[in-house]
Design a protein around this motif. Structure first.
Motif, mmCIF file in Angstrom:
data_model
loop_
_atom_site.group_PDB
_atom_site.id
_atom_site.type_symbol
_atom_site.label_atom_id
_atom_site.label_comp_id
_atom_site.label_asym_id
_atom_site.label_seq_id
_atom_site.Cartn_x
_atom_site.Cartn_y
_atom_site.Cartn_z
ATOM 1 N N LEU A 165 54.606 -14.563 23.337
ATOM 2 C CA LEU A 165 53.512 -15.424 23.789
ATOM 3 C C LEU A 165 53.906 -16.252 25.005
ATOM 4 O O LEU A 165 53.118 -16.402 25.944
ATOM 5 N N SER A 166 55.115 -16.786 25.003
ATOM 6 C CA SER A 166 55.525 -17.614 26.145
ATOM 7 C C SER A 166 55.669 -16.765 27.418
ATOM 8 O O SER A 166 55.325 -17.214 28.505
ATOM 9 N N ARG A 167 56.144 -15.523 27.286
ATOM 10 C CA ARG A 167 56.244 -14.645 28.456
ATOM 11 C C ARG A 167 54.856 -14.268 28.964
ATOM 12 O O ARG A 167 54.644 -14.158 30.170
ATOM 13 N N ALA A 168 53.900 -14.066 28.050
ATOM 14 C CA ALA A 168 52.527 -13.773 28.469
ATOM 15 C C ALA A 168 51.932 -14.976 29.194
ATOM 16 O O ALA A 168 51.251 -14.827 30.212
ATOM 17 N N ARG A 169 52.210 -16.147 28.680
ATOM 18 C CA ARG A 169 51.705 -17.368 29.317
ATOM 19 C C ARG A 169 52.253 -17.491 30.732
ATOM 20 O O ARG A 169 51.514 -17.764 31.692
ATOM 21 N N LEU A 170 53.560 -17.275 30.885
ATOM 22 C CA LEU A 170 54.175 -17.355 32.209
ATOM 23 C C LEU A 170 53.632 -16.291 33.158
ATOM 24 O O LEU A 170 53.586 -16.510 34.375
ATOM 25 N N ALA A 171 53.216 -15.157 32.615
ATOM 26 C CA ALA A 171 52.641 -14.086 33.442
ATOM 27 C C ALA A 171 51.157 -14.310 33.713
ATOM 28 O O ALA A 171 50.534 -13.508 34.411
ATOM 29 N N GLY A 172 50.590 -15.390 33.174
ATOM 30 C CA GLY A 172 49.174 -15.693 33.391
ATOM 31 C C GLY A 172 48.231 -14.793 32.616
ATOM 32 O O GLY A 172 47.072 -14.627 33.012
ATOM 33 N N MET A 173 48.722 -14.240 31.518
ATOM 34 C CA MET A 173 47.907 -13.315 30.725
ATOM 35 C C MET A 173 47.213 -14.063 29.595
ATOM 36 O O MET A 173 47.785 -14.977 29.002
ATOM 37 N N PRO A 174 45.982 -13.668 29.268
ATOM 38 C CA PRO A 174 45.310 -14.279 28.124
ATOM 39 C C PRO A 174 46.021 -13.876 26.834
ATOM 40 O O PRO A 174 46.583 -12.778 26.738
ATOM 41 N N ARG A 175 46.019 -14.781 25.848
ATOM 42 C CA ARG A 175 46.724 -14.549 24.593
ATOM 43 C C ARG A 175 45.838 -14.905 23.415
ATOM 44 O O ARG A 175 44.993 -15.792 23.514
ATOM 45 N N ALA A 176 46.043 -14.223 22.313
ATOM 46 C CA ALA A 176 45.288 -14.515 21.095
ATOM 47 C C ALA A 176 46.139 -14.147 19.892
ATOM 48 O O ALA A 176 47.158 -13.451 20.007
ATOM 49 N N TYR A 177 45.678 -14.618 18.746
ATOM 50 C CA TYR A 177 46.372 -14.436 17.477
ATOM 51 C C TYR A 177 45.408 -13.804 16.493
ATOM 52 O O TYR A 177 44.265 -14.253 16.366
ATOM 53 N N LEU A 178 45.850 -12.750 15.819
ATOM 54 C CA LEU A 178 45.062 -12.138 14.749
ATOM 55 C C LEU A 178 45.716 -12.536 13.431
ATOM 56 O O LEU A 178 46.802 -12.042 13.103
#
Length: 127
Positions: free
Chosen positions: A69-82
């Motif tokens: 999640l933190s790498r996705a955040r740094l890459a500017g990617m949207p994130r979600a949790y199922l």
């Protein structure tokens, strides 16, 4: 960052301690990749670089899911949790009943596409 209602690409991650299983699908349901990814910054970054802007969906937000999640955040990617309960219920909608990392990642990715209301946003935390 809230996940888009209909993302172009979803990366579903069944997270694990040493590696994650990644299932990458398009909005139309085409399977682009299904493979293990080491739980290391460079491996996760390499996966994300192949699919910039994809929605990253995990099945655990704390501990073993936090690096993805933190790498996705740094890459500017949207994130979600199922959440687990939603994933368990959704798994009944897909063929097969064996519990494997590969199948779980597929369930996460395809549920994100077909039932986006099952997703929860991931809160931004300070780096």
């Amino acid at each position: 960052m809230a996940p888009p209602a209909r993302p172009e690409i979803v990366i579903g991650l069944d997270v694990g301690k040493s590696s994650h299983w990644a299932c990458v699908v398009t909005r139309e349901g085409e399977l682009l990749a299904s493979k293990p990814v080491l739980n290391r910054e460079n491996a996760i970054d390499g996966l994300y670089a192949q699919y910039p802007g994809a929605l990253v969906v995990v099945d655990q937000v704390r501990n073993i899911g936090s690096l993805a999640l933190s790498r996705a955040r740094l890459a500017g990617m949207p994130r979600a949790y199922l959440p687990g309960l939603a994933a368990h219920g959704a798994s009944r909608l897909f063929a097969g009943d064996a519990k494997t990392d590969e199948r779980d990642a597929m369930v996460i990715a395809k549920t994100a596409l077909g039932i986006p209301d099952a997703l929860l946003p991931v809160a931004d935390r300070p780096p």
